[in-house]
Design an enzyme around this catalytic site. Structure first.
Site, mmCIF file in Angstrom:
data_model
loop_
_atom_site.group_PDB
_atom_site.id
_atom_site.type_symbol
_atom_site.label_atom_id
_atom_site.label_comp_id
_atom_site.label_asym_id
_atom_site.label_seq_id
_atom_site.Cartn_x
_atom_site.Cartn_y
_atom_site.Cartn_z
ATOM 1 N N GLY A 199 0.814 -1.215 0.000
ATOM 2 C CA GLY A 199 0.000 0.000 0.000
ATOM 3 C C GLY A 199 0.847 1.265 0.000
ATOM 4 O O GLY A 199 0.629 2.175 -0.801
ATOM 5 N N HIS B 130 -1.963 5.910 8.610
ATOM 6 C CA HIS B 130 -1.021 4.876 9.074
ATOM 7 C C HIS B 130 0.428 5.296 8.821
ATOM 8 O O HIS B 130 1.267 5.248 9.726
ATOM 9 C CB HIS B 130 -1.345 3.553 8.368
ATOM 10 N N GLU B 131 0.720 5.700 7.599
ATOM 11 C CA GLU B 131 2.108 6.061 7.277
ATOM 12 C C GLU B 131 2.545 7.290 8.073
ATOM 13 O O GLU B 131 3.671 7.369 8.542
ATOM 14 C CB GLU B 131 2.288 6.311 5.769
HETATM 15 N N1 B3K Z 1 6.214 -0.575 6.451
HETATM 16 C C1 B3K Z 1 5.610 -0.742 5.156
HETATM 17 C C2 B3K Z 1 5.566 -2.151 4.697
HETATM 18 C C3 B3K Z 1 6.851 -2.665 4.182
HETATM 19 C C4 B3K Z 1 6.666 -4.018 3.556
HETATM 20 C C5 B3K Z 1 7.955 -4.616 3.141
HETATM 21 N N2 B3K Z 1 7.768 -5.825 2.391
HETATM 22 C C6 B3K Z 1 4.248 -0.145 5.103
HETATM 23 C C7 B3K Z 1 3.542 -0.029 6.386
HETATM 24 O O1 B3K Z 1 3.286 -0.980 7.089
HETATM 25 O O2 B3K Z 1 3.229 1.057 6.743
HETATM 26 ZN ZN ZN Z 2 2.950 0.098 8.847
#
Ligand code: B3K
Ligand code: ZN
Length: 864
Positions: free
Chosen positions: A262, A298-299
């Site tokens: 995502g 979320h991010e």
């Molecule tokens: N931290 C990333 C996901 C990374 C996946 C790597 N295969 C997105 C998230 O969870 O916010």
């Molecule tokens: Zn995350």
């Protein structure tokens, strides 16, 4: 594959702190599609063993030069995916120049060029595809980054603040970025492209100005305001609820079309899958709007939970992901409907997570053994991880929980830590002992709870005995600390105040033993109990509740979630009863009448009513059986839907016609659209002329929620208007690949006998592209997850289609292949014919030359 070249596993127990620190990292990228030169200058300090060599990770790199304090060295070796340098001084500057080929990198990990832009994805271990580095989350460094590129890429972006830009002598141009915050390599990001930009700003609670910028492919600006609004809401919410403020002067989001997941929370420069950013009313559904808001949140929330405090090692992934999912769920619930968000979260748990936890990939939220880290970005680490945080929140209460968060940041800001550190902060701040609770981090599998109830009318005592059973696949698990929320309802549907051992109690019981009995006094008549209210713990609850009690809960429970839960249980019980009887398949009159009351009265949140009227998904029902009775579930649910449609046809028509959708994005308009869609879903099953009219009308709307609702109702009912509507959609939207993904998904859900030929033909569609994860998931992912009758064809053709695709994807994009493999993981739960056919596909994959670690790990576990 021989024993010696089998991929090796890493173990949590083997964690060793690094021997060197990288205090500062300077990177220069000279971008070219097939030969990008990456110059790295690392300032190193030895902190461990005096004799330890420096071990750097690197994959697919051409080493051009290596020097220490400006002197070329030869005392190094490259063994497999490691560069080992001996005899380094205790502090030095190590210069490494490598060359990489972004254009041929189809794994979408590391630095890649696709859709006309350069971009990176480094989590978990992608940075090692960019340069040799200590590519582990506990090595934190400041970064200065220079990007040089052709001017056809006007925007050259990296983390932090831009400190310089200009032209180079050979007619190219450059920018220079500085990130003042120490970060691990997985949070590094670089983007070079030609984008349209939406700019905005935000003033933080302490009065600092933050510049906000959203970069999208040319021509997409009209689809950016929702993501920008979501970002500002997220910034404001994190200040109000968690007292957390943004820390850099600029926050950038870039949307790209080729992305494995995502989005990614790189410090100050989030990179997003375009489908999680771009939306307007013509092209995106209400659900898309909701998803975008939640992912943008979320991010953003990762900036504190993940970036400022990060993970010591990848086994601790849930430290940042479980916590950040909990935070994004709370964000969505505070801004929208708490009940609907809870329903969504619990659906994910009961279908995907419970099935993962019962299958060959079962792992605790803190895994102990990993071959390919990318395989552990799972519903267990994320969603069960969030449930574990939620349970902590339930046990501590909001105030203590926030005290715990504050202490966590006081202690660990700027560090890479473990889940134990988080638990200590929570426990120390609240004074609540979490020692037994910690087992949730170490034990895989879904706990099973038996609830036994009795009522003694002479003593006015209601007794509840809760028994904890270890998951079937984890027989040695020890009892957990489970917050068990309850409500008791009297015959009129009123909530009964609870007294336990002579004291008034709040509604959460602390279940800590294998068997525990709770007696409640002063209960004047036999109550109806709402157990595990709001899904207060991620468990399977076994209770003998009859139809009358479930209907009572559905009408009167104070928790809307629990009302929905009771309604689901009514449907589940009905499916089970009909499988046993196998005669005339039908829902009881009482259930039909209860549904009628919902449609006619339309009391409360209309979106919740729509949820209450939906049958459980195939996956939810499948979870109820040891051997999944595929044909029976399909047949019974089809009959139930037809029965509901026929019995309530006139009510659905009236409801549909009476609801006015003003086309806005207000919560009320969204709720109206969802109930109207639900009506259409059932009306389509009646094949009536009136239904055809409604469907055609909705399909010609300028609102994508209505259009998609109509098309999906038509597809699921195999309605005669289907082909005409799908063809029209194709010609209308061919220019917009994201919208075409919706069309691919609809195509994939058609249950006609030629479904498989149809999908193969769609591989040739001009919009389809095997190297784009969105396209592949829209078409084949939808097929394998939602087209139960055709994917699970007894002749195995559905399985062959997926097997063929996985073999192809193994070479193009192993991460995507591994994700797409999931339906095969539960092959043992099907009947002999189907399980044999699925197993054959797994064996085909296992025998592949050049099998990726990603697929190897899952296939090996599946076949064990
Ligand atoms: N931290 C990333 C996901 C990374 C996946 C790597 N295969 C997105 C998230 O969870 O916010
Ligand atoms: Zn995350």
């Amino acid at each position: 594959m021989t024993e010696s070249n089998k991929p090796q596993a890493q173990y949590l127990k083997d964690y060793k702190a690094p021997d060197f620190l990288i205090n500062h990292t300077e990177l220069t990228f000279d971008l070219l599609p097939l030969s990008t030169k990456v110059s790295a200058l690392l300032t190193l300090t030895r902190v461990g063993d005096k004799k330890a060599p420096l071990v750097l990770d690197g994959i697919d790199l051409r080493l051009l030069s290596l020097s220490v304090d400006a002197v070329d060295i030869t005392d190094y070796e490259i063994i497999g995916e490691q560069l080992i340098i001996n005899n380094l001084p205790d502090s030095c500057r190590l210069s490494i120049v490598t060359e990489i080929s972004p254009e041929t990198n189809t794994s979408l990990e590391g630095l890649y060029l696709s859709g006309g832009a350069y971009c990176t994805q480094c989590e978990a271990q992608g940075f090692r595809k960019i340069t040799y580095y200590m590519d582990r989350p506990d090595v934190l460094s400041t970064f200065d980054v220079t990007i040089i590129a052709d001017k056809k890429y006007p925007q050259l972006l990296s983390n932090g603040n831009q400190i310089d830009s200009g032209e180079t002598q050979n007619g190219r141009h450059f920018t220079k970025w500085q990130d003042p915050f120490k970060k691990p390599s997985y949070l590094f990001a670089l983007v070079a492209g030609d984008f349209d930009v939406l700019k905005d700003s935000y003033v933080t609670q302490s009065g600092r100005d933050v510049e906000l910028a959203l970069f999208v492919d040319k021509g997409n600006l009209s689809k950016t305001p929702h993501a920008m609004t979501s970002l500002k809401k997220a910034m404001q919410w994190d200040e109000a609820r968690f007292n957390l403020e943004y820390d850099l002067d600029i926050y950038m989001i870039v949307a790209v079309d080729f992305f494995n997941m995502g989005a990614m929370e790189n410090k100050g420069l989030n990179i997003f899958n375009s489908k999680c950013v771009l939306a307007n009313q013509e092209t995106a559904t209400d659900k898309d709007y909701h998803t975008i808001e939640s992912i943008v949140g979320h991010e953003y929330f990762h900036n504190w939970t993940g970036n400022r405090v990060t993970c010591r090692d990848w086994f601790q992934l849930s430290l940042k992901e479980g916590l950040t999912v909990f935070r994004d769920q709370e964000f969505s619930s505070d801004l929208g409907s708490r009940a609907l968000n809870r329903i969504d979260a619990v659906k994910v748990m009961r279908t995907h997570q419970f099935s993962e936890d019962a299958g060959p990939m079962a792992h605790p939220i803190r895994p102990e053994k990993v071959i390919e880290m990318n395989n552990f970005y799972t519903v267990t680490v994320y969603d069960k991880g969030a449930e574990v945080i939620r349970m902590m929140h339930t046990l501590l209460g909001e105030q203590n929980f926030q005290k715990g968060m504050t202490l966590y940041f006081e202690r660990h800001d700027g560090q890479a830590v473990t889940c134990d550190d988080f638990l200590s902060a929570m426990s120390d701040a609240s004074g609540i002992n979490l020692a037994q609770f910690k087992r949730w981090y170490n034990q895989a599998g879904t706990p099973r709870l038996n609830a036994l109830q009795s009522f003694d009318k002479d003593s006015n005592t209601y007794s509840l005995t809760v028994e904890q059973l270890a998951p079937l696949n984890q027989p040695n698990n020890e009892p957990l600390h489970i917050p068990f929320a309850i409500e008791l309802l009297d015959a009129n549907g009123h909530s009964i105040a609870l007294e336990y051992q002579g004291k008034k109690i709040v509604h959460v019981l602390n279940v800590t033993q294998s068997t525990q009995t709770f007696n409640f006094d002063n209960i004047s008549s036999k109550p109806v109990a709402v157990l595990l209210e709001d899904f207060s713990a991620p468990c399977i609850l076994n209770q003998q509740t009859d139809e009358h009690a479930l209907l009572h809960i559905m009408r009167f429970a104070r928790s809307d979630f629990s009302r929905w839960d009771a309604q689901q249980q009514l449907f589940i019980n009905a499916v089970k009863a009909n499988i046993k009887s196998a005669e005339s398949i039908a829902l009881s009159d009482e259930i039909i009448n209860a549904l009628r009351v919902l449609v006619v009265n339309q009391q409360g949140d209309l979106a919740l009513i729509a949820e209450l009227l939906k049958l459980p998904s195939f996956d939810t029902l499948a979870g109820e059986f040891e051997v999944i009775p595929v044909d029976e579930i399909i047949k019974i649910t089809q009959q139930f839907e037809k029965q509901i449609a026929d019995s309530l046809c006139s009510e659905f028509i009236q409801c549909f016609e009476s609801l006015f959708d003003d086309g806005s994005v207000s919560a009320n308009a969204v709720a109206i659209r969802s109930l109207k869609q639900l009506c259409l879903h059932y009306l389509a099953k009646t094949q009536s002329i009136q239904a055809a009219g409604f469907i055609k009308d909705a399909a010609s709307s300028s609102n994508m929620t209505n259009v998609l609702g109509a098309l999906s109702a038509a597809v699921k009912a195999s309605h005669e208007v289907c082909d005409e509507l799908l063809n029209h959609f194709d010609s209308q939207w061919r220019h917009d690949v994201l919208v075409m993904d919706k069309w691919f998904a609809l195509q994939a859900m058609q249950t006609s006998e030629n479904a498989i030929e149809n999908i193969k033909a769609l591989y040739e569609h001009p919009c389809f592209d095997f190297s784009n994860p969105n396209r592949v998931r829209a078409l084949v992912g939808s097929f394998s997850h939602f087209n139960t009758p055709q994917f699970h064809r007894a002749d195995g053709q559905g399985y062959s289609l997926l097997g063929d695709l996985l073999i192809k994807l193994n070479a193009i994009n192993p991460q995507n292949a591994s994700r797409m493999l999931t339906p095969f993981m539960s092959w043992k739960r099907y009947d002999k014919v189907r399980s044999r056919a699925m197993k054959q596909q797994l064996e085909r994959i296992a025998a592949l030359d050049g099998l990726s670690d990603d697929l190897f790990e899952k296939v090996e576990k599946a076949l064990a």
